[in-house]
Scaffold this motif. Structure first.
Motif, mmCIF file in Angstrom:
data_model
loop_
_atom_site.group_PDB
_atom_site.id
_atom_site.type_symbol
_atom_site.label_atom_id
_atom_site.label_comp_id
_atom_site.label_asym_id
_atom_site.label_seq_id
_atom_site.Cartn_x
_atom_site.Cartn_y
_atom_site.Cartn_z
ATOM 1 N N UNK A 1 -4.660 1.200 1.977
ATOM 2 C CA UNK A 1 -4.434 1.960 3.221
ATOM 3 C C UNK A 1 -3.084 2.664 3.145
ATOM 4 N N UNK A 2 -3.054 3.936 3.536
ATOM 5 C CA UNK A 2 -1.844 4.738 3.392
ATOM 6 C C UNK A 2 -0.650 4.151 4.147
ATOM 7 N N UNK A 3 -0.876 3.663 5.359
ATOM 8 C CA UNK A 3 0.234 3.117 6.138
ATOM 9 C C UNK A 3 0.894 1.959 5.394
ATOM 10 N N UNK A 4 0.080 1.074 4.880
ATOM 11 C CA UNK A 4 0.612 -0.090 4.171
ATOM 12 C C UNK A 4 1.385 0.338 2.920
ATOM 13 N N UNK A 5 0.859 1.326 2.202
ATOM 14 C CA UNK A 5 1.518 1.784 0.975
ATOM 15 C C UNK A 5 2.908 2.340 1.265
ATOM 16 N N UNK A 6 3.040 3.083 2.352
ATOM 17 C CA UNK A 6 4.344 3.662 2.686
ATOM 18 C C UNK A 6 5.317 2.566 3.110
ATOM 19 N N UNK A 7 4.861 1.655 3.945
ATOM 20 C CA UNK A 7 5.718 0.546 4.376
ATOM 21 C C UNK A 7 6.160 -0.276 3.166
ATOM 22 N N UNK A 8 5.239 -0.562 2.262
ATOM 23 C CA UNK A 8 5.552 -1.348 1.066
ATOM 24 C C UNK A 8 6.551 -0.602 0.179
ATOM 25 N N UNK A 40 10.098 6.932 -4.872
ATOM 26 C CA UNK A 40 8.644 6.978 -4.895
ATOM 27 C C UNK A 40 8.034 7.582 -3.643
ATOM 28 N N UNK A 41 8.870 8.083 -2.733
ATOM 29 C CA UNK A 41 8.365 8.733 -1.524
ATOM 30 C C UNK A 41 9.158 10.005 -1.271
ATOM 31 N N UNK A 42 8.450 11.081 -0.964
ATOM 32 C CA UNK A 42 9.077 12.377 -0.753
ATOM 33 C C UNK A 42 8.465 13.048 0.469
ATOM 34 N N UNK A 43 9.311 13.658 1.279
ATOM 35 C CA UNK A 43 8.814 14.391 2.440
ATOM 36 C C UNK A 43 9.259 15.845 2.343
ATOM 37 N N UNK A 44 8.358 16.750 2.689
ATOM 38 C CA UNK A 44 8.668 18.168 2.786
ATOM 39 C C UNK A 44 8.702 18.526 4.266
ATOM 40 N N UNK A 87 -0.582 14.972 3.359
ATOM 41 C CA UNK A 87 0.524 14.087 3.751
ATOM 42 C C UNK A 87 0.016 12.690 4.083
ATOM 43 N N UNK A 88 0.689 11.689 3.529
ATOM 44 C CA UNK A 88 0.337 10.294 3.784
ATOM 45 C C UNK A 88 1.169 9.692 4.921
ATOM 46 N N UNK A 89 2.281 10.342 5.245
ATOM 47 C CA UNK A 89 3.113 9.881 6.353
ATOM 48 C C UNK A 89 3.754 11.096 7.024
ATOM 49 N N UNK A 90 4.126 10.914 8.285
ATOM 50 C CA UNK A 90 4.612 12.023 9.107
ATOM 51 C C UNK A 90 5.867 11.592 9.844
ATOM 52 N N UNK A 91 6.966 12.318 9.632
ATOM 53 C CA UNK A 91 8.215 12.052 10.339
ATOM 54 C C UNK A 91 8.504 13.163 11.338
ATOM 55 N N UNK A 92 9.230 12.801 12.375
ATOM 56 C CA UNK A 92 9.621 13.777 13.387
ATOM 57 C C UNK A 92 11.032 13.456 13.870
ATOM 58 N N UNK A 93 11.741 14.448 14.395
ATOM 59 C CA UNK A 93 13.072 14.181 14.941
ATOM 60 C C UNK A 93 13.033 13.597 16.344
#
Length: 216
Positions: A1-8, A40-44, A87-93
């Motif tokens: 699951x994508x959420x778990x992968x990002x948290x891990x 191992x994680x990158x955000x654009x 995108x596997x994860x989403x950030x916001x300000x």
């Protein structure tokens, strides 16, 4: 699951590289340099010209190695676009319940921006796993430590103003991980095609996190 992968990934490495305002043609070399350095994680970010094609390209070429996400996502429409791009994860300000809801519906990880205890608790009630303390540099590590007094269950990643000089202080204050932008993705190095410098910076941040965590 994508959420778990990002948290891990954040548990293991502690770093999400933030790419903002970088020419699209250089994104894959940047990602490769970061990966070589242990990131191992990158955000654009969505205010980068060509961000959707960049997310698509990274998901296609680096998706088996790196977790690719999007940042500065300000609306549900933007959130759906970046998820559709890979995108596997989403950030916001900021903390936008509609964005969080849409990201969760797509079974991805939402990391909204927060500043106050009330915002953290609102995010928690929305089912958010990780929140982004922004702007962390202006607020300082002591502010994070004070927040985590009553809210020590919250997984908080400081973003904005974090560098090699203060990262250990933030970890001692309870940071779960970090979003690192220009201190890691050096625009001068990118402009000169000096990807070795980006790799060395990545190694330095990964090692700084490891050392600081070991001393807590």
């Amino acid at each position: 699951m994508d959420k778990y992968r990002v948290v891990k990934c954040l548990q293991e490495t502690g770093i999400v590289a933030i790419v903002r305002g970088i020419p699209a043609g250089k994104i894959e070399k940047i990602a490769a340099a970061l990966y070589e350095g242990g990131v191992q994680a990158i955000e654009v970010t969505c205010n980068t010209p060509g961000y959707l094609s960049m997310i698509e390209a990274l998901s296609s070429t680096m998706g088996d190695k790196m977790l690719v996400g999007a940042g500065t996502v300000l609306s549900p429409t933007a959130a759906q676009l970046v998820i559709d791009a890979g995108a596997k994860f989403v950030l916001a300000p900021d903390l936008n319940p509609e964005v969080v809801q849409l990201v969760h519906q797509n079974q991805k990880l939402a990391i909204p921006g927060v500043t106050t205890p009330s915002e953290i608790m609102t995010a928690y009630r929305l089912g958010v796993d990780i929140v982004k303390l922004f702007p962390a540099g202006a607020l300082g590590a002591k502010y994070l430590k004070d927040l985590r007094g009553p809210l020590n269950q919250a997984a908080i990643i400081p973003v904005g103003g974090v560098n090699l000089g203060n990262i250990a202080e933030f970890i001692q204050a309870g940071a779960f991980g970090f979003g690192i932008g220009s201190e890691l993705v050096d625009k001068k190095a990118v402009a000169e095609g000096d990807y070795a410098t980006i790799t060395e910076k990545a190694k330095a941040f990964i090692e700084a996190v490891r050392r600081a965590r070991a001393s807590v």
